[in-house]
Design an enzyme around this catalytic site. Structure first.
Site, PDB file in Angstrom:
ATOM      1  N   GLU A  38       0.794  -1.182  -0.033  1.00 16.23           N
ATOM      2  CA  GLU A  38      -0.009   0.133   0.075  1.00 16.23           C
ATOM      3  C   GLU A  38       0.868   1.174  -0.014  1.00 16.23           C
ATOM      4  OE1 GLU A  38      -1.561   1.233   3.702  1.00 16.23           O
ATOM      5  OE2 GLU A  38      -3.426   2.050   2.830  1.00 16.23           O
ATOM      6  N   ARG A  40       1.278   4.833   0.501  1.00 16.45           N
ATOM      7  CA  ARG A  40       0.873   5.915   1.138  1.00 16.45           C
ATOM      8  C   ARG A  40       1.286   7.268   0.765  1.00 16.45           C
ATOM      9  NH1 ARG A  40      -2.056   5.052   6.216  1.00 16.45           N
ATOM     10  NH2 ARG A  40      -2.294   7.101   6.035  1.00 16.45           N
ATOM     11  N   SER A 240       5.695  -9.722  26.580  1.00 19.52           N
ATOM     12  CA  SER A 240       5.545 -10.883  27.299  1.00 19.52           C
ATOM     13  C   SER A 240       6.469 -11.832  26.129  1.00 19.52           C
ATOM     14  CB  SER A 240       4.279 -11.181  27.242  1.00 19.52           C
ATOM     15  OG  SER A 240       4.172 -12.850  27.242  1.00 19.52           O
ATOM     16  N   LYS A 296      -4.730 -12.292  37.492  1.00 14.95           N
ATOM     17  CA  LYS A 296      -4.885 -13.994  37.622  1.00 14.95           C
ATOM     18  C   LYS A 296      -6.163 -14.045  38.676  1.00 14.95           C
ATOM     19  CE  LYS A 296       0.158 -14.809  37.201  1.00 14.95           C
ATOM     20  NZ  LYS A 296       1.414 -15.348  37.520  1.00 14.95           N
ATOM     21  N   ASP A 335       2.126 -21.962  37.370  1.00 19.79           N
ATOM     22  CA  ASP A 335       3.243 -21.355  37.921  1.00 19.79           C
ATOM     23  C   ASP A 335       3.679 -22.386  39.390  1.00 19.79           C
ATOM     24  OD1 ASP A 335       3.713 -19.120  36.824  1.00 19.79           O
ATOM     25  OD2 ASP A 335       2.120 -17.977  37.760  1.00 19.79           O
TER      26      ASP A 335
END
Ligand code: NAP
Length: 507
Positions: A38, A40, A240, A296, A335
């Protein structure tokens, strides 16, 4: 471009300031796995002339979409509307495969050519989203595109709804980090395309992954209509390592599955909204969720104690949700299991043989709580040493253990030491929660995984003790989730390699 695409296109948004740089970027996009680009035009220093457009669109390496986005729709063009549309019309004449025209442009003013009709909302999900989608579906455009800002991943699922219901080729995206799943799962829902950046910093919209992230991290080539989905819920979640670990494991195991990050703001109402949205869409084939800070406890409350591992209930935290095809949910805490199993592997014993062994747990936070609960369950002799003594005493009392202050560490008398504090974690790598390793200590386990070998573990090794690393625990908990969701044996060595690589690269 084919009218009925065999599969969703990976479209690289090219945001360069000159036509020559755009041409170079097109070739780079092809080399990095894009199916289309694309261009721009609103990112160019100056609006292109007909000669510029001819140069841009002369025998391009990939099919080209031309967009000239005005500021009001999130672009950079701030000039005259007639000029803007004139450039788009010229691009169509110069051979652009598709031109993007905003829905806000009156039908009579829309340039001729094969168009993507687009609608953008940077404030959130439009209140009349379904009506907008119907209008666009009924228009003469070849392709429809709807993009809106996501407040949470539930909004990403709204975008997937649009793809599922679309009667013609459609692009539907939830923008921002919280909408990321809509960009990755677009292929599962047969979207016309999804947008990728050429490199970090070259994004044309918030939340757009790079080509490399799509093709590597998110297994773009492997995604199809039947792909099983899982992901990690957290806030923050961008850093993460779980998507890298799980996707690499799916790849190594040859599974039709993908794992995505899910940014859910803190608060049970946000967590519940996303889970409700997920459960209401069984067609997504969603199999699992990793749950991290701060959700949690919310996960335990949502799934309900009756559907959770009793030890997870005692700990008060669920970090793993498994969704069954029948819609039922199960909650676990991998855990504690990960930590206990890493310890037992090192000792060469079964969990039951922890009974009567002396364990010093340093710390009384979330990780300490999971480990203390499990050790107490298996009847180990636990003493909790914490900086804030009252917190340590509270934890110890709950699980019928002993508590002591850190000043008592000099008299430590235990076979096993487990560090659950953050002392020694990057960047304070020279710090240790234990000055001296007493001769009675046979095993030292540090839950910290960054650095891979903390000063505590180096000291323990030098003192002749065996060691368990935070990495052992991290791999175990990821592997347990993988096995719960897939029923297949986890490729632990792959998960470990990915983690080690990421942690080594992080320094
Ligand atoms: P948390 O709930 O914030 O608890 C932190 C603990 O560290 C508390 O006991 C705190 O004592 C203590 N602490 C912090 N700074 C200290 C200092 N300067 N001196 C002495 N004690 C200090 O954290 P968490 O979630 O339990 O995480 C703890 C560690 O576990 C993290 O560092 C992380 O590396 C590790 N972890 C490992 C994994 C894995 O899979 N391997 C997963 C998650 C976490 P006070 O009560 O006095 O504040």
């Amino acid at each position: 471009m084919a009218e009925h695409p065999p599969q969703t296109r990976l479209i690289c948004s090219v945001t360069r300031r000159t036509v020559a740089a755009m041409r170079q970027a097109m070739a780079a996009a092809r080399d990095r796995g894009a199916d289309a680009v694309e261009c721009r035009l609103d990112y160019l220093d100056e609006q292109p002339t007909e000669t510029d457009l001819a140069a841009l669109l002369d025998d391009p390496p990939l099919p080209v979409i031309v967009t000239n986005r005005p500021a009001a729709e999130g672009g950079r063009f701030t000039g005259d509307e007639v000029e803007r549309l004139g450039v788009l019309a010229a691009a169509a004449r110069a051979g652009a495969d598709l031109i993007d025209v905003e829905r806000a442009v009156p039908p009579g003013d829309r340039p001729a050519g094969r168009t993507i009709l687009s609608h953008h909302d940077f404030d959130g999900v439009p209140g009349d989203l379904d009506r907008i989608a119907e209008d666009m579906d009924a228009s003469s455009s070849a392709i429809d595109k709807i993009a809106f800002a996501a407040a949470g991943p539930a909004d990403a699922l709204r975008a997937l709804d649009l793809l599922r219901d679309a009667r013609k080729p459609t692009i539907a995206l939830a923008m921002g980090q919280a909408g990321l799943a809509s960009r990755i799962l677009a292929k599962k829902l047969g979207a016309f395309g999804t947008f990728a950046a050429l490199e970090p910093g070259a994004e044309s919209a918030p939340g757009q992954p790079t080509l490399e992230e799509f093709t590597g991290l998110y297994r773009w080539a492997a995604i199809g209509p039947d792909t099983a989905v899982s992901g990690v819920i957290g806030c923050p979640v961008a850093h993460s390592m779980s998507p890298a670990i799980h996707n690499a494991a799916f790849e190594a195991a040859g599974l039709d599955a993908v794992y995505v990050p899910l940014l859910v703001q803190g608060g049970a109402e946000h967590f519940n909204r996303f889970l409700d949205a997920l459960v209401a869409r069984p067609w997504l084939n969603w199999r699992g969720l990793s749950v991290t800070i701060p959700h949690k406890e919310n996960a335990l409350a949502y799934v309900g104690a009756a559907n959770c591992d009793p030890l997870a209930v005692a700990i008060g935290a669920v970090n793993t949700i498994t969704l069954s095809p029948d819609g039922s949910l199960r909650g676990d805490n991998t855990d504690y299991a990960a930590a206990i199993d890493a310890l037992c592997d090192c000792l060469g014993i079964e969990r039951e043989s922890l009974a009567g062994r002396g364990v010093a747990v340093l710390g009384a936070g979330g990780v300490a709580r999971a480990i203390v609960a499990a050790l107490a369950h298996y009847r180990a002799e636990v003493t909790v040493y914490n900086r804030t003594v009252s917190r340590g005493e509270k934890l110890a009392a709950e699980f019928a253990c002993r508590a002591a202050g850190r000043d008592a560490l000099g008299d430590l008398d235990a076979e096993i030491v487990i560090n659950c504090t953050s002392v020694g974690m990057h960047p304070d790598v020279n710090a240790s929660p234990l000055e001296r390793i007493p001769p009675c200590v046979a095993v030292v386990f540090d839950t910290i995984y960054n650095p891979l070998e903390t000063r505590l573990l180096a000291d323990a090794r030098a003192a002749g003790a065996r060691t368990v690393t935070g990495l052992d625990m991290f791999v175990n908990q990821g592997a347990a989730q993988f096995e719960r969701w897939t029923g297949a044996e986890a490729p632990r060595h792959v998960m470990r390699d990915v983690l080690e690589e990421a942690l080594t690269r992080g320094h």
